[in-house]
Design an enzyme around this catalytic site. Structure first.
Site, PDB file in Angstrom:
ATOM      1  N   HIS A   1       0.837  -1.206   0.000  1.00  0.00           N
ATOM      2  CA  HIS A   1       0.000   0.000   0.000  1.00  0.00           C
ATOM      3  C   HIS A   1       0.876   1.264   0.000  1.00  0.00           C
ATOM      4  O   HIS A   1       0.585   2.223  -0.711  1.00  0.00           O
ATOM      5  CB  HIS A   1      -0.884   0.044   1.251  1.00  0.00           C
ATOM      6  CG  HIS A   1      -1.888  -1.065   1.367  1.00  0.00           C
ATOM      7  ND1 HIS A   1      -1.990  -1.854   2.488  1.00  0.00           N
ATOM      8  CD2 HIS A   1      -2.839  -1.525   0.511  1.00  0.00           C
ATOM      9  CE1 HIS A   1      -2.971  -2.733   2.326  1.00  0.00           C
ATOM     10  NE2 HIS A   1      -3.499  -2.569   1.130  1.00  0.00           N
TER      11      HIS A   1
ATOM     12  N   LYS B   1     -16.086  -8.431   6.869  1.00  0.00           N
ATOM     13  CA  LYS B   1     -15.148  -9.291   7.592  1.00  0.00           C
ATOM     14  C   LYS B   1     -14.706  -8.588   8.872  1.00  0.00           C
ATOM     15  O   LYS B   1     -14.512  -7.381   8.879  1.00  0.00           O
ATOM     16  CB  LYS B   1     -13.943  -9.618   6.711  1.00  0.00           C
ATOM     17  CG  LYS B   1     -13.425  -8.430   5.929  1.00  0.00           C
ATOM     18  CD  LYS B   1     -12.425  -8.814   4.865  1.00  0.00           C
ATOM     19  CE  LYS B   1     -12.050  -7.575   4.052  1.00  0.00           C
ATOM     20  NZ  LYS B   1     -11.261  -7.786   2.918  1.00  0.00           N
TER      21      LYS B   1
ATOM     22  N   ARG C   1      -2.224  -6.615  -8.080  1.00  0.00           N
ATOM     23  CA  ARG C   1      -1.101  -7.509  -7.788  1.00  0.00           C
ATOM     24  C   ARG C   1      -1.007  -8.644  -8.789  1.00  0.00           C
ATOM     25  O   ARG C   1       0.050  -8.998  -9.250  1.00  0.00           O
ATOM     26  CB  ARG C   1      -1.261  -8.098  -6.385  1.00  0.00           C
ATOM     27  CG  ARG C   1      -0.911  -7.132  -5.291  1.00  0.00           C
ATOM     28  CD  ARG C   1      -1.490  -7.566  -3.993  1.00  0.00           C
ATOM     29  NE  ARG C   1      -2.934  -7.493  -4.040  1.00  0.00           N
ATOM     30  CZ  ARG C   1      -3.718  -7.685  -2.993  1.00  0.00           C
ATOM     31  NH1 ARG C   1      -3.209  -8.007  -1.826  1.00  0.00           N
ATOM     32  NH2 ARG C   1      -5.022  -7.569  -3.117  1.00  0.00           N
TER      33      ARG C   1
ATOM     34  N   SER D   1      -2.732  -7.793   3.251  1.00  0.00           N
ATOM     35  CA  SER D   1      -2.965  -7.596   4.690  1.00  0.00           C
ATOM     36  C   SER D   1      -3.303  -8.923   5.352  1.00  0.00           C
ATOM     37  O   SER D   1      -2.826  -9.218   6.448  1.00  0.00           O
ATOM     38  CB  SER D   1      -4.113  -6.608   4.905  1.00  0.00           C
ATOM     39  OG  SER D   1      -3.793  -5.369   4.341  1.00  0.00           O
TER      40      SER D   1
HETATM   41  P1  ADP Z   1      -9.747  -3.901  -0.169  1.00  0.00           P
HETATM   42  O1  ADP Z   1     -10.382  -4.521   1.029  1.00  0.00           O
HETATM   43  O2  ADP Z   1     -10.508  -2.791  -0.787  1.00  0.00           O
HETATM   44  O3  ADP Z   1      -9.196  -4.878  -1.177  1.00  0.00           O
HETATM   45  P2  ADP Z   1      -7.065  -3.499   0.745  1.00  0.00           P
HETATM   46  O4  ADP Z   1      -6.732  -2.701   1.958  1.00  0.00           O
HETATM   47  O5  ADP Z   1      -6.811  -4.963   0.808  1.00  0.00           O
HETATM   48  O6  ADP Z   1      -8.537  -3.128   0.452  1.00  0.00           O
HETATM   49  O7  ADP Z   1      -6.319  -2.922  -0.515  1.00  0.00           O
HETATM   50  C1  ADP Z   1      -6.527  -1.632  -0.995  1.00  0.00           C
HETATM   51  C2  ADP Z   1      -5.956  -1.503  -2.388  1.00  0.00           C
HETATM   52  O8  ADP Z   1      -4.560  -1.749  -2.363  1.00  0.00           O
HETATM   53  C3  ADP Z   1      -6.511  -2.479  -3.405  1.00  0.00           C
HETATM   54  O9  ADP Z   1      -6.560  -1.814  -4.656  1.00  0.00           O
HETATM   55  C4  ADP Z   1      -5.484  -3.576  -3.435  1.00  0.00           C
HETATM   56  O10 ADP Z   1      -5.479  -4.261  -4.662  1.00  0.00           O
HETATM   57  C5  ADP Z   1      -4.226  -2.781  -3.261  1.00  0.00           C
HETATM   58  N1  ADP Z   1      -3.137  -3.558  -2.682  1.00  0.00           N
HETATM   59  C6  ADP Z   1      -3.190  -4.391  -1.629  1.00  0.00           C
HETATM   60  N2  ADP Z   1      -1.997  -4.949  -1.393  1.00  0.00           N
HETATM   61  C7  ADP Z   1      -1.150  -4.466  -2.340  1.00  0.00           C
HETATM   62  C8  ADP Z   1       0.241  -4.692  -2.658  1.00  0.00           C
HETATM   63  N3  ADP Z   1       0.979  -5.544  -1.975  1.00  0.00           N
HETATM   64  N4  ADP Z   1       0.764  -4.019  -3.712  1.00  0.00           N
HETATM   65  C9  ADP Z   1      -0.005  -3.176  -4.431  1.00  0.00           C
HETATM   66  N5  ADP Z   1      -1.304  -2.937  -4.202  1.00  0.00           N
HETATM   67  C10 ADP Z   1      -1.886  -3.575  -3.170  1.00  0.00           C
END
Ligand code: ADP
Length: 163
Positions: A19, A43, A92, A130
């Site tokens: 992120h 969740k 990703r 995450s």
């Molecule tokens: P959501 O629950 O909306 O998927 P996340 O917090 O998991 O939210 O992720 C927010 C955004 O960041 C999403 O667009 C996700 O694809 C992106 N993201 C998550 N992990 C990574 C990573 N390791 N590298 C690049 N983008 C990521």
């Protein structure tokens, strides 16, 4: 001159270096990035929304162009309220693509003036999520270098109180 604002929405439970990379790269394109932490996710999160926001704030203490905020309800309504011209999402793997394509088409229909842009994850971050971070940390694995320092500390504390 008009500021170009992007919204980067997500659960951020917790923020990872994946992120962080997306936010840093967005800052090269936009004047300001609003990190929108989603309030009501179905969740059950490990960290509440205040904790999730605090970790992002601590990570970007020296970057005044990053604003951390929380939201619930329709993302495009929130983006419009914030005066954002774009929604940023990270990709990703192919697995992310289908859902993101569907969401971006729906969001374009709801608010054609807000453009969704996708940044491809850097290869060194492509495997970080995450949920995987939480799983590995819960099993005693080392997540150093995969999350910001403030997250590392809080993860340890959260998992210790859970045990
Ligand atoms: P959501 O629950 O909306 O998927 P996340 O917090 O998991 O939210 O992720 C927010 C955004 O960041 C999403 O667009 C996700 O694809 C992106 N993201 C998550 N992990 C990574 C990573 N390791 N590298 C690049 N983008 C990521």
């Amino acid at each position: 001159m008009l500021e170009r604002i992007a919204i980067y929405p997500g659960s951020f439970d917790p923020i990872t270096n994946g992120h962080v990379g997306i936010i840093q790269r967005s800052l090269r394109i936009f004047d300001r990035v609003v990190v929108g932490v989603l309030r009501n996710i179905s969740k059950k999160p490990l960290f509440n929304v205040e904790e999730r926001s605090a970790m992002i704030q601590e990570t970007f203490l020296d970057e005044p162009r990053v604003e951390v905020d929380t939201f619930e309800g329709l993302l495009v309504t929130y983006a419009e309220q914030k005066g954002a011209v774009a929604i940023v999402r990270g990709l990703r793997a192919i697995a992310d693509f289908e859902y993101e394509l569907q969401m971006s088409n729906m969001n374009r229909r709801l608010a054609p003036e807000v453009t969704t842009i996708f940044l491809m994850a850097e290869d060194r971050h492509a495997y970080i999520s995450s949920s995987l971070i939480k799983e590995v940390a819960a099993l005693g694995g080392d997540v150093h270098g995969l999350v910001p320092p403030s997250v590392e500390h809080r993860l340890m504390a959260a998992l210790q109180t859970k045990r």
